[in-house]
Design a protein around this motif. Structure first.
Motif, PDB file in Angstrom:
ATOM      1  N   ALA A  39      26.946 -76.334   0.330  1.00 16.56           N
ATOM      2  CA  ALA A  39      26.155 -77.552   0.499  1.00 16.56           C
ATOM      3  C   ALA A  39      27.032 -78.623   1.120  1.00 16.56           C
ATOM      4  O   ALA A  39      28.166 -78.848   0.681  1.00 16.56           O
ATOM      5  CB  ALA A  39      25.608 -78.037  -0.849  1.00 16.56           C
ATOM      6  N   ALA A  40      26.529 -79.272   2.149  1.00 14.89           N
ATOM      7  CA  ALA A  40      27.327 -80.213   2.935  1.00 14.89           C
ATOM      8  C   ALA A  40      27.801 -81.397   2.099  1.00 14.89           C
ATOM      9  O   ALA A  40      27.088 -81.904   1.237  1.00 14.89           O
ATOM     10  CB  ALA A  40      26.524 -80.711   4.124  1.00 14.89           C
ATOM     11  N   GLY A  41      29.005 -81.836   2.406  1.00 20.35           N
ATOM     12  CA  GLY A  41      29.580 -82.976   1.711  1.00 20.35           C
ATOM     13  C   GLY A  41      29.190 -84.301   2.345  1.00 20.35           C
ATOM     14  O   GLY A  41      28.481 -84.359   3.354  1.00 20.35           O
ATOM     15  N   LYS A  42      29.685 -85.374   1.760  1.00 21.96           N
ATOM     16  CA  LYS A  42      29.367 -86.719   2.223  1.00 21.96           C
ATOM     17  C   LYS A  42      29.829 -86.910   3.666  1.00 21.96           C
ATOM     18  O   LYS A  42      30.920 -86.505   4.047  1.00 21.96           O
ATOM     19  CB  LYS A  42      30.048 -87.743   1.320  1.00 21.96           C
ATOM     20  N   GLY A  43      28.964 -87.514   4.459  1.00 21.22           N
ATOM     21  CA  GLY A  43      29.279 -87.778   5.855  1.00 21.22           C
ATOM     22  C   GLY A  43      28.683 -86.778   6.819  1.00 21.22           C
ATOM     23  O   GLY A  43      28.634 -87.025   8.024  1.00 21.22           O
ATOM     24  N   ALA A  44      28.194 -85.632   6.307  1.00 16.75           N
ATOM     25  CA  ALA A  44      27.601 -84.602   7.161  1.00 16.75           C
ATOM     26  C   ALA A  44      26.095 -84.564   6.962  1.00 16.75           C
ATOM     27  O   ALA A  44      25.552 -85.131   6.013  1.00 16.75           O
ATOM     28  CB  ALA A  44      28.201 -83.242   6.838  1.00 16.75           C
ATOM     29  N   GLN A  45      25.404 -83.905   7.884  1.00 14.27           N
ATOM     30  CA  GLN A  45      23.974 -83.685   7.694  1.00 14.27           C
ATOM     31  C   GLN A  45      23.762 -82.851   6.435  1.00 14.27           C
ATOM     32  O   GLN A  45      24.600 -82.022   6.078  1.00 14.27           O
ATOM     33  CB  GLN A  45      23.379 -82.965   8.902  1.00 14.27           C
ATOM     34  N   PRO A  46      22.628 -83.026   5.747  1.00 16.69           N
ATOM     35  CA  PRO A  46      22.428 -82.385   4.438  1.00 16.69           C
ATOM     36  C   PRO A  46      22.053 -80.906   4.542  1.00 16.69           C
ATOM     37  O   PRO A  46      20.985 -80.482   4.111  1.00 16.69           O
ATOM     38  CB  PRO A  46      21.281 -83.216   3.840  1.00 16.69           C
ATOM     39  N   ARG A  47      22.945 -80.106   5.109  1.00 22.22           N
ATOM     40  CA  ARG A  47      22.669 -78.688   5.322  1.00 22.22           C
ATOM     41  C   ARG A  47      22.993 -77.861   4.073  1.00 22.22           C
ATOM     42  O   ARG A  47      23.921 -78.155   3.334  1.00 22.22           O
ATOM     43  CB  ARG A  47      23.504 -78.134   6.474  1.00 22.22           C
ATOM     44  N   ILE A  48      22.233 -76.802   3.930  1.00 19.76           N
ATOM     45  CA  ILE A  48      22.532 -75.751   2.971  1.00 19.76           C
ATOM     46  C   ILE A  48      22.747 -74.476   3.768  1.00 19.76           C
ATOM     47  O   ILE A  48      21.954 -74.154   4.665  1.00 19.76           O
ATOM     48  CB  ILE A  48      21.376 -75.539   1.976  1.00 19.76           C
ATOM     49  N   ARG A  49      23.807 -73.738   3.470  1.00 18.85           N
ATOM     50  CA  ARG A  49      24.023 -72.439   4.101  1.00 18.85           C
ATOM     51  C   ARG A  49      24.141 -71.378   3.021  1.00 18.85           C
ATOM     52  O   ARG A  49      24.864 -71.555   2.044  1.00 18.85           O
ATOM     53  CB  ARG A  49      25.269 -72.462   4.982  1.00 18.85           C
ATOM     54  N   VAL A  50      23.421 -70.282   3.219  1.00  9.94           N
ATOM     55  CA  VAL A  50      23.362 -69.199   2.248  1.00  9.94           C
ATOM     56  C   VAL A  50      24.037 -67.972   2.842  1.00  9.94           C
ATOM     57  O   VAL A  50      23.633 -67.493   3.904  1.00  9.94           O
ATOM     58  CB  VAL A  50      21.901 -68.875   1.873  1.00  9.94           C
ATOM     59  N   PHE A  51      25.071 -67.460   2.166  1.00  7.53           N
ATOM     60  CA  PHE A  51      25.808 -66.293   2.620  1.00  7.53           C
ATOM     61  C   PHE A  51      25.623 -65.153   1.620  1.00  7.53           C
ATOM     62  O   PHE A  51      25.613 -65.380   0.408  1.00  7.53           O
ATOM     63  CB  PHE A  51      27.309 -66.598   2.724  1.00  7.53           C
ATOM     64  N   ASN A  52      25.502 -63.927   2.136  1.00  4.37           N
ATOM     65  CA  ASN A  52      25.484 -62.790   1.226  1.00  4.37           C
ATOM     66  C   ASN A  52      26.911 -62.361   0.911  1.00  4.37           C
ATOM     67  O   ASN A  52      27.871 -62.949   1.384  1.00  4.37           O
ATOM     68  CB  ASN A  52      24.658 -61.632   1.790  1.00  4.37           C
ATOM     69  N   ASP A  53      27.064 -61.298   0.101  1.00  5.45           N
ATOM     70  CA  ASP A  53      28.408 -60.929  -0.330  1.00  5.45           C
ATOM     71  C   ASP A  53      29.201 -60.196   0.744  1.00  5.45           C
ATOM     72  O   ASP A  53      30.345 -59.820   0.515  1.00  5.45           O
ATOM     73  CB  ASP A  53      28.367 -60.110  -1.625  1.00  5.45           C
ATOM     74  N   GLN A  54      28.592 -60.018   1.921  1.00  3.29           N
ATOM     75  CA  GLN A  54      29.331 -59.496   3.058  1.00  3.29           C
ATOM     76  C   GLN A  54      29.786 -60.616   3.991  1.00  3.29           C
ATOM     77  O   GLN A  54      30.371 -60.375   5.044  1.00  3.29           O
ATOM     78  CB  GLN A  54      28.462 -58.501   3.841  1.00  3.29           C
ATOM     79  N   GLY A  55      29.469 -61.844   3.607  1.00  5.48           N
ATOM     80  CA  GLY A  55      29.898 -62.985   4.396  1.00  5.48           C
ATOM     81  C   GLY A  55      28.962 -63.351   5.522  1.00  5.48           C
ATOM     82  O   GLY A  55      29.266 -64.228   6.325  1.00  5.48           O
ATOM     83  N   VAL A  56      27.802 -62.698   5.599  1.00  6.59           N
ATOM     84  CA  VAL A  56      26.858 -62.990   6.672  1.00  6.59           C
ATOM     85  C   VAL A  56      25.936 -64.119   6.228  1.00  6.59           C
ATOM     86  O   VAL A  56      25.360 -64.076   5.141  1.00  6.59           O
ATOM     87  CB  VAL A  56      26.030 -61.749   7.037  1.00  6.59           C
ATOM     88  N   MET A  57      25.805 -65.132   7.069  1.00  4.85           N
ATOM     89  CA  MET A  57      24.915 -66.240   6.745  1.00  4.85           C
ATOM     90  C   MET A  57      23.474 -65.774   6.871  1.00  4.85           C
ATOM     91  O   MET A  57      23.021 -65.371   7.936  1.00  4.85           O
ATOM     92  CB  MET A  57      25.164 -67.433   7.664  1.00  4.85           C
ATOM     93  N   GLU A  58      22.733 -65.806   5.767  1.00  8.27           N
ATOM     94  CA  GLU A  58      21.368 -65.316   5.757  1.00  8.27           C
ATOM     95  C   GLU A  58      20.357 -66.404   6.085  1.00  8.27           C
ATOM     96  O   GLU A  58      19.278 -66.121   6.590  1.00  8.27           O
ATOM     97  CB  GLU A  58      21.044 -64.698   4.397  1.00  8.27           C
ATOM     98  N   SER A  59      20.682 -67.631   5.775  1.00 10.15           N
ATOM     99  CA  SER A  59      19.764 -68.716   6.101  1.00 10.15           C
ATOM    100  C   SER A  59      20.524 -70.031   6.119  1.00 10.15           C
ATOM    101  O   SER A  59      21.614 -70.159   5.553  1.00 10.15           O
ATOM    102  CB  SER A  59      18.605 -68.793   5.085  1.00 10.15           C
ATOM    103  N   GLU A  60      19.933 -70.993   6.777  1.00 14.32           N
ATOM    104  CA  GLU A  60      20.479 -72.344   6.845  1.00 14.32           C
ATOM    105  C   GLU A  60      19.311 -73.301   6.940  1.00 14.32           C
ATOM    106  O   GLU A  60      18.348 -73.050   7.669  1.00 14.32           O
ATOM    107  CB  GLU A  60      21.393 -72.495   8.062  1.00 14.32           C
ATOM    108  N   PHE A  61      19.360 -74.367   6.176  1.00 17.46           N
ATOM    109  CA  PHE A  61      18.253 -75.319   6.219  1.00 17.46           C
ATOM    110  C   PHE A  61      18.746 -76.676   5.739  1.00 17.46           C
ATOM    111  O   PHE A  61      19.839 -76.809   5.191  1.00 17.46           O
ATOM    112  CB  PHE A  61      17.072 -74.838   5.371  1.00 17.46           C
ATOM    113  N   PHE A  62      17.924 -77.685   5.976  1.00 14.54           N
ATOM    114  CA  PHE A  62      18.245 -79.036   5.528  1.00 14.54           C
ATOM    115  C   PHE A  62      17.591 -79.275   4.167  1.00 14.54           C
ATOM    116  O   PHE A  62      16.384 -79.068   4.007  1.00 14.54           O
ATOM    117  CB  PHE A  62      17.749 -80.075   6.526  1.00 14.54           C
ATOM    118  N   ALA A  63      18.398 -79.723   3.217  1.00 20.31           N
ATOM    119  CA  ALA A  63      17.852 -80.024   1.894  1.00 20.31           C
ATOM    120  C   ALA A  63      17.078 -81.339   1.894  1.00 20.31           C
ATOM    121  O   ALA A  63      16.136 -81.514   1.123  1.00 20.31           O
ATOM    122  CB  ALA A  63      18.982 -80.084   0.866  1.00 20.31           C
TER     123      ALA A  63
END
Length: 693
Positions: free
Chosen positions: A449-473
């Motif tokens: 989850a993005a920290g202060k100063g960045a756009q409010p993105r969420i990134r979801v990774f599986n246990d292989q390190g592949v980003m499965e989804s990304e969205f704005f909270a």
């Protein structure tokens, strides 16, 4: 440039219908549960099933479909229709002040009304009625929902902009209004499955505005309806918007159509205005249903063909790539598609070099895109076993990271031995917070989850390190940071992702699926609050579902903890008061620290000058003590976990001692059980901890 004409038709001529027998194809890769996906041969052709193993799309990616309208109630589209959250339904007020009243799901620019569905009446045609719905289904029919078909991007949103009448005709000014609406609403992609025969200054200026707004435009090359041979646009580059691709090659994709064998579809145009080609013959996709009209009773149909369909296929592919990395610009997506397409010159000798880079291959593009994503190594299983023999290592671990994202995400065992370290792992340039799902039913999910100063993105990774989804909270403009937690808050047996905003973000609690679908939201306090929240989850009343605990992100008063269910019903509220008066912001976490099979709440002041308090679920203080002495004032982090595998959670506190990070592990009374000193530089002075079991 031709001078502006007062009235120009843009006819949906990039389309025709021909019914062919339906064939069923076998797939590799990920296959959704939609029963008719086997009839969508074109998905296999472009490698969509392989791409879905990396991403199935994001609800944060919006594709504007400028067309004849969309059946927004279609069962395979209804959940993927864009919604204008700035407008209040049915109040007759232009709430977002964009000039359109009650534009909840887009706009009908033909009739100037807020209903973007196709309109029956007068001399309508089947193509005119169905066209926008057909395109929308190809782009983003909901995937894996057990009905009908699937779009290329299962979760992307369709913004329906009706700019063509029920015969597929329009004029420049109407189309331009639709384009400007899409620009104002900051869409990611515009699908233009139409052509116009004259270059219009007004239209060109609208295209310039869209390009300047960083919007990707995907445009049909058109069909030669008269001779069924196709027009060479190298010799006659006068079809628009596709021929603007030569002026804006990094922002506009011109699309030609191929048949099932990869040969140019008979009537498809070709030539210098074509960026790439895609299947466009005999599509099985969504149709308009109106039981009051004869011949409009089937939700799906086969045999739809033309460059319009090929264009929608490219738009859906672009949406999926954008979902993999929402920082991708139009130029990035165009580059990916062109670098990974498959040459078809050998089977199109007469059109060699005139079908763009070749045939779209989304699978190749997604793999190339995923190659730039930092992989997360297996943090639990140290030796990879054959799939049928894999088991999780049940030894407890800790994940350490720094809030500003400038140091590695480090995994250690309880003795301080390094298990894994991910160099410079931060999906957000401004830093991030992380949370980890450890459900044994599914692969582990790591949430950034993005920290202060960045756009409010969420990134979801599986246990292989592949980003499965990304969205704005939250709204893209918010920069206060996001905190997330994972738990089953509604008792459906599946984990949800809960988010709260950081400073200046108010008290807005949101609950999402891991794919970014918003399930619930509420305000944990006044909607006017601007201090932000801190978050924890736990089954405080032992009813089998996790409750949502929040406290103010920043306060100078005695901190207050509020407990809610997923619908926003307040279950409890209490002030944190121990042996020493607690004033100011607190870190908060939940676990059973005294072995009584009931969850406790453990707090520590953010500024560290104060005591740890162990509270019952009702807010009663069980114990209070100083982890580092009364005078320690440097930043700390806190976590709970059954470190020693004894059935009781221990309190783990990280602090900065000189230049080293020190971990101390306590029981519920404050008895020190273990101390670990980490190597220099493992974290900066903003440590965070995740306990892994």
């Amino acid at each position: 440039m031709r001078k502006e004409l007062s009235f120009i038709f843009f006819v949906i001529s990039a389309f025709f219908c021909a019914v062919f027998p339906s064939a069923v194809f076998a797939q590799t890769g990920v296959t959704p549960t939609d029963p008719h996906v086997g009839e969508q041969y074109y998905l296999k052709t472009i490698g969509a099933h392989d791409a879905w193993s990396l991403s199935t799309g994001s609800s944060q990616v919006v594709v504007a479909v400028v067309d004849t309208g969309v059946d927004i109630d279609h069962p395979d589209l209804i959940n993927n229709i864009w919604k204008n959250t700035g407008e209040t339904p049915g109040d007759g007020i232009d709430n977002d002040k964009n000039g359109y009243v009650d534009d909840i799901f887009g706009w009908d620019f033909v009739n100037n009304i807020p209903d973007p569905r196709p309109k029956f009446g007068g001399k309508f045609s089947s193509i005119g009625i169905n066209h926008g719905t057909l395109m929308s289904g190809v782009i983003a029919a909901e995937g894996n929902n057990g009905i009908g078909v699937t779009g290329v991007s299962w979760r992307s949103k369709i913004m329906p902009l009706r700019a063509f009448n029920n015969r597929g005709e329009s004029d420049v000014s109407t189309v331009v209004r639709a384009i400007d609406y899409a620009i104002a609403k900051k869409v990611d992609i515009i699908n233009f499955s139409f052509v116009g025969q004259f270059e219009s200054e007004m239209f060109h200026n609208a295209i310039k505005r869209a390009v300047a707004a960083n919007i990707l435009i995907v445009a049909a090359s058109g069909n030669d309806e008269q001779h069924k041979e196709g027009i060479d646009l190298t010799q006659n580059p006068n079809l628009y918007p596709t021929c603007f691709s030569s002026l804006y090659p990094d922002s506009i994709i011109g699309v030609a159509s191929l048949d099932e064998k990869g040969q140019k579809a008979a009537s498809s145009n070709y030539g210098s205005c074509v960026t790439l080609s895609a299947p466009g013959v005999s599509f099985y996709t969504t149709q308009v249903v109106n039981y009051e009209q004869p011949n409009y009773t089937l939700f799906y149909g086969n045999g739809w063909s033309g460059t319009s369909l090929a264009t929608a296929l490219v738009s859906g592919s672009a949406a999926l790539l954008k979902s993999l990395n929402q920082n991708y610009s139009p130029k990035d997506i165009v580059k990916l598609l062109k670098e990974t397409c498959i040459s078809v010159d050998d089977i199109n000798y007469s059109y060699k070099g005139k079908l763009g880079c070749g045939q779209l291959h989304l699978g190749n593009a997604a793999l190339k895109a995923a190659g730039s994503i930092q992989k997360i190594p297996d943090i639990i299983v140290e030796e990879q076993l054959p799939e049928q023999e894999q088991e999780r290592d049940e030894n407890p671990s800790l994940a350490l990271y720094s809030y500003d994202g400038k140091t590695p995400l480090t995994f250690i065992d309880v003795n301080g031995s390094l298990k894994n370290e991910i160099p410079s792992f931060s999906p957000f340039s401004k830093g991030a917070s992380y949370t980890l799902s450890t459900s044994k039913r599914d692969s582990r999910i790591l949430i950034g989850a993005a920290g202060k100063g960045a756009q409010p993105r969420i990134r979801v990774f599986n246990d292989q390190g592949v980003m499965e989804s990304e969205f704005f909270a939250y709204d893209k403009r918010f920069r206060g940071g996001v905190t997330s937690a994972i738990g089953d808050v509604d008792g459906d047996g599946e984990e949800e992702l809960v988010t709260v905003p950081g400073p200046t973000g108010g008290s807005h609690v949101r609950v999402f699926t891991f794919e970014g679908v918003l399930k619930y939201e509420f305000f944990a306090g006044s909607a006017k609050d601007s201090s932000g929240l801190r978050l924890a989850l736990g089954d405080m009343n032992r009813d089998g579902t996790d409750d949502i605990l929040v406290t103010q992100f920043m306060t100078r008063n005695v901190p207050v903890i509020r407990i809610y269910d997923y619908e926003g019903n307040r279950m409890n509220e209490f002030k944190v008061k121990g042996k020493e008066k607690s004033v100011g912001s607190i870190h908060m976490t939940v676990g059973d620290v005294d072995g009584d099979n009931e969850l406790d709440i453990v707090t520590i002041p953010v500024e560290s000058k104060g005591m740890i308090h162990v509270l019952s679920a009702l807010g009663k203080v069980k114990s209070s003590w100083y982890p580092f002495g009364k005078k320690y004032t440097r930043p700390v982090a806190i976590a709970l976990g059954d470190i020693f595998s004894q059935g009781t959670d221990r309190i783990i506190v990280a602090s900065l001692q000189g230049k080293k990070i020190q971990l101390k592990m306590f029981d519920e009374k404050g008895v020190l059980l273990k101390t670990l000193s980490m190597k220099d530089g493992i974290l900066n002075p903003q440590p965070r901890i995740i306990f892994i079991k």
